[in-house]
Design an enzyme around this catalytic site. Structure first.
Site, PDB file in Angstrom:
ATOM      1  N   CYS A 182       4.135   8.715 -16.588  1.00 30.31           N
ATOM      2  CA  CYS A 182       3.740   7.587 -17.137  1.00 30.31           C
ATOM      3  C   CYS A 182       4.852   7.146 -17.771  1.00 30.31           C
ATOM      4  CB  CYS A 182       2.504   7.740 -17.945  1.00 30.31           C
ATOM      5  SG  CYS A 182       1.102   8.016 -17.119  1.00 30.31           S
ATOM      6  N   HIS A 183       5.437   7.798 -19.038  1.00 27.53           N
ATOM      7  CA  HIS A 183       6.676   7.170 -19.702  1.00 27.53           C
ATOM      8  C   HIS A 183       7.680   8.152 -19.933  1.00 27.53           C
ATOM      9  CE1 HIS A 183       2.924   5.308 -20.995  1.00 27.53           C
ATOM     10  NE2 HIS A 183       3.388   4.072 -20.700  1.00 27.53           N
ATOM     11  N   GLY A 184       7.652   9.216 -19.116  1.00 26.56           N
ATOM     12  CA  GLY A 184       8.928  10.139 -18.883  1.00 26.56           C
ATOM     13  C   GLY A 184       8.978  11.057 -19.966  1.00 26.56           C
TER      14      GLY A 184
END
Lengths: 218, 262, 439
Positions: A182-184
């Site tokens: 999703c956001h690393g």
């Protein structure tokens, strides 16, 4: 339909038509706090001292207010987990089918839990990581009971996505643990956050070994 | 005050009495055919009522050893037994004596496993049709709510269980497979008398007469129907007392507010 | 206007003024509830408007929290209600509050209605106020009916079946309407789901009509036990604090009674049969609605004969809906120029006979029509009482009210609410001179 009662405390009792004084708003009928007004349209009240009248109104109002607050509790508490939900708050997991290097996902309290049987290599790397390197400092020993078994809740501590890395085909991130797409966020072989926006390590649930191959989570 | 007020008060009381009357008697028709069960004195009755836990535990034994062969208790879970004073291990042990179907496993098959406290009481039959097939077409009703599902509730269950008679009266012709019980609607019941002297061996040594077992199972069923009863009455007293005091205070406040108007 | 507006140091005063200058809600409430002139001679029968508002709040509140836990599917509804009773924290309290709340809601609304009938509160200029009230009553009945189906017990299912089947009595379109109501060929899952939706919706419709009801009331002002208009400020008191105090006390007593039932006799008004799961293949021995519908149920069943081309079933439906419709037109049926029954000695008797008639009808509604009223008396069945009760119900509205108003010799009215009457009518003098005796 809440009824509001506006209370007046006019400055002058004799001028019953005056609307002086502060405007204080009180909520519905049962939330009666504070003074009742001194207005009387038939003139003088007959000598009752204000303070005694106020005391009665004040205590009655407080009593009613307390009662109302107590009456609200059952409604609020009814939204808390019910007995049947609480009864399912533990899950037992049989570890014997899991091979070295393999991960399984179990469901506990409607959430995924990653159970990974770590290789010796993974354990060594996890134990030897300097704690100072970690955004959320925790030693590996603090996160496991038996080093071979890592058990963490599979929910990214950033915004709740489920990190990848359980299957051999999925990316495991730069530290060979888990990677949240999703956001690393990157997690290591101890489930600790190393890079990315997640603030905390993957959460370790309360669990115990019932015997060598059986754990109870929760 | 004046005659008009007296009339209106009297009529109001009569109306309320009428309300109460038809509130209380609206379903007596179903029982007209059956004998009215005698009134018993149950410990749980009344505003101070409480559960006779020892009796309920014995009733649990009667249910498990006698009734559960045919009757389900589908609203109860094994974990509810903790309210009867059993500790967590005892509850686990009781549950583990029964098997539930779980699954599907990783092969897609259903499997049997011992029941856990979180499971509901195991049903004696898979479904209603199976129950009927095993009982000559009659369906053994679920017992969880039975004391609330009949107007006379506990009195009815006790009367029914102790009221079986060997011979039906002359004017009643029993259908095939039916037994005579004057308390059952229509007089004919498909259930054979379930309780006999010493059907059960009570672990506390109490004599297992039919009356005793019927008493205990009735107490048990009242608990399964209303497990919240004691908490409800306990909170009820606090609430009613609080409200009486609040009413008195509000009356005093009202009189003070109105003092100059009298 | 006042020199003291700034004397409060509390920020509450400033905030209130800020809001009020943009949306004068506080000024409005001050005018409509703080200062609103109410007749000074209300008796306790005037408490019930406030009590009803409170009951509506209780029902909506408990209903919303119940709806969080309830499942409107035929396979799951009954068990979801039992789960609420057993597993949800305080679920039993929510459920019993809601079920008994309905009972108390109806007790209060019937008292409120009878108060209106007794004191002539429906008369000019309060006809529309009365009509809104009857609308609220009808909406309450619809809410209660749809709500009772939701637990999906035996009575839920069979009550729904019987009452929805009534619509088939309507000529030509009856069957189509029933199928449409059911969403199928019998009461089943589609019916349950739509009843849940409607049951959730209707209380908010009630809320809206209550707002209209109160607005209409504030246009004309309240009636009072004497039935005569206030002549000036000497006849009225500001609603606050006099009637807020009195309503609070009355409300506390009411809640005490409500709590006593909820905690100690929560199933007294209910139907035991409804603790059995609905079974479409097994009709209960007696299908009975909740007590508040019994009088109308009795009227429905009392038409057991055909009238020309109207068969008994349709006749019953017409009589039942007619008994509610007749309430709408009461302001035009009653020809008396005098409002309050206090000054209508003959009407007073007829009023109480009517009350007893309603109680009788309720009693009849709870019994099988062909059951004997008294053991051993073969010739008197409940249906016979039903005939008498129903006939009298309509005679009261359609004959007594119009005729009595024209021929009754009423007592002289007092000149005003607050001034003692000089001569004429001792009772009136007594009533007028001491309006606060029983306040």
């Amino acid at each position: 339909m809440a009824r509001c009662h506006i209370v007046f405390a006019p400055a002058n009792r004799l001028s019953s038509g005056e609307n002086g004084g502060k405007l204080a708003v009180h909520s519905a009928v049962r939330f009666r706090k504070g003074k009742f007004p001194m207005t009387d349209h038939a003139g003088e009240s007959g000598g009752q001292p204000e303070s005694r009248r106020d005391f009665l109104y004040l205590t009655t109002g407080l009593f009613a207010g307390v009662g109302t607050a107590l009456a609200l509790w059952p409604f609020i508490h009814s939204m808390n987990p019910s007995a049947d939900v609480l009864a399912l708050s533990t899950t037992e997991v049989d570890l014997s089918p899991i091979e070295v290097g393999q991960s399984i996902t179990v469901i506990w309290q409607q959430k995924p839990v990653f159970v990974r049987r770590r290789t010796a290599e993974e354990i060594k790397i996890a134990e030897q990581t300097p704690v100072a390197d970690l955004p959320d400092p925790q030693t590996d020993a603090e996160r496991v009971i038996k080093p071979e078994w890592l058990i963490v809740v599979g929910v990214c501590t950033h915004l709740g996505c489920i990190p990848l890395g359980q299957r051999p085909t999925e990316p495991r991130g730069d530290w060979n643990g888990w990677f949240c797409p999703c956001h690393g966020s990157h997690y290591d072989t101890s489930g600790r956050i190393r890079k990315g926006p997640a603030p905390e390590n993957l959460w370790v649930p309360k669990y115990e070994f019932l015997d060598d191959t059986l754990i109870k989570i929760g | 005050m004046d005659i008009g007020k007296k009339i209106s008060t009297a009529a109001a009381i009569v109306s309320v009495a009428g309300l109460v009357l038809f509130g209380a008697t609206s379903t007596d028709v179903a029982a007209i055919e059956a004998e009215t069960p005698e009134n018993q004195d149950w410990q749980f009755e009344g505003v101070f009522g409480s559960f006779d836990v020892a009796s309920i535990q014995r009733g649990l034994q009667v249910y498990l050893e006698v009734c559960s062969a045919c009757h389900s208790l589908n609203q109860m879970a094994y974990r509810n037994l903790a309210d009867l004073g059993f500790n967590a291990d005892e509850v686990k042990a009781i549950a583990a004596e029964y098997e539930v179907t779980d699954g599907p496993d990783d092969n897609g098959d259903m499997f049997q496993r011992p029941a856990r406290p979180s499971d509901k009481f195991v049903l004696p039959f898979a479904n209603e049709k199976a129950a009927r097939a095993a009982n000559n077409g009659a369906f053994p009703t679920d017992l969880s709510l039975l004391t609330k599902a009949h107007p006379a509730g506990p009195d009815y269950i006790y009367a029914l269980l102790t009221g079986f008679e060997d011979e039906a009266p002359d004017d009643v012709e029993l259908a095939e497979g039916m037994e005579y019980n004057p308390y059952f609607s229509g007089g004919q019941i498909a259930m054979a008398p379930p309780l006999f002297e010493d059907s059960v061996e009570y672990s506390d040594g109490r004599k297992a007469t039919v009356e005793n077992m019927a008493w205990d199972i009735t107490n048990f069923l009242q608990w399964t129907a209303e497990p919240e009863m004691e908490e409800r009455k306990r909170i009820g007293w606090k609430v009613v007392l609080f409200l009486l005091v609040l009413s008195a205070m509000l009356y005093a406040a009202k009189r003070k507010v109105w003092a100059n108007q009298h | 206007m006042s020199t003291h507006t700034q004397h409060s140091s509390s920020s509450g005063g400033g905030l209130v003024k800020w809001i009020d200058s943009r949306l004068p809600i506080f000024t409005y409430l001050q005018k409509e509830y703080g200062e609103f002139p109410a007749p000074r001679n209300f008796n306790y029968w005037w408490n019930f408007g406030a009590i009803l508002s409170f009951m509506l709040v209780i029902m909506i509140f408990s209903g919303i929290f119940l709806a969080m836990q309830y499942t409107p599917h035929v396979s799951l509804a009954f068990d979801s209600v039992e789960r609420i009773m057993r597993d949800v924290n305080y679920g039993w309290l929510l459920r019993y509050m809601h079920a008994n709340g309905a009972t108390f809601f109806f007790i209060a609304v019937y008292i409120h209605l009878f108060r209106g009938l007794y004191y002539g509160s429906y008369k000019n200029p309060r006809e529309l106020l009365w009509i809104f009230g009857v609308v609220i009553l009808v909406l309450m009945m619809a809410s209660a009916f749809t709500g009772y189906v939701l637990p999906w017990g035996q009575m839920s299912f069979w009550g729904a079946t019987v009452i929805t089947n009534l619509f088939s009595a309507i000529p030509l379109v009856g069957d189509a309407i029933v199928t449409w109501l059911w969403g199928g060929f019998a009461v089943d899952n589609p019916t349950l789901n739509r009843f849940f939706s409607l049951h959730f919706l209707l209380p908010f419709v009630i809320l809206a009509v209550v707002v209209l009801h109160v607005i209409a009331l504030h246009v004309s002002g309240s009636n009072n036990p004497l039935g005569i208009d206030p002549k000036g400020p000497q006849d009225t008191l500001p609603f606050h604090p006099y009637y807020t105090a009195k309503d609070s006390f009355g409300l506390a007593v009411w809640i005490t009674l409500f709590a006593a039932v909820v905690f100690f006799a929560p199933n007294f008004f209910g139907e035991p049969e409804n603790y059995l799961k609905a079974n479409a293949l097994l009709t209960p021995a007696e299908i009975v609605p909740e007590w508040y519908f019994l009088p109308f149920f009795a009227i429905l069943r009392s038409v057991d004969f055909n009238l020309w081309f109207i068969d008994a079933k349709l006749g019953g439906v017409i009589a039942m809906f007619g008994s509610i419709f007749v309430l709408f037109i009461v302001p035009w049926l009653d020809s008396s120029k005098v409002r309050s029954a206090r000054f209508r000695p003959v009407y007073k008797w007829f009023f109480w006979i009517f009350v007893l008639d309603c109680v009788l009808l309720g009693y009849v509604g709870g019994h099988a029509p062909n059951a004997k009223v008294f053991e051993g008396v073969d010739w008197l069945e409940f249906i016979d009482l039903g005939h008498v009760g129903t006939a009298w119900y309509f005679i009261h509205f359609l004959v007594i009210l119009p005729v009595l108003g024209m021929i009754e010799k009423t007592k002289p009215l007092p000149t005003s609410i607050s001034e003692p009457v000089l001569g004429g009518g001792q009772a009136a003098a007594g009533a007028a001179a001491k309006p606060m005796e029983k306040a």
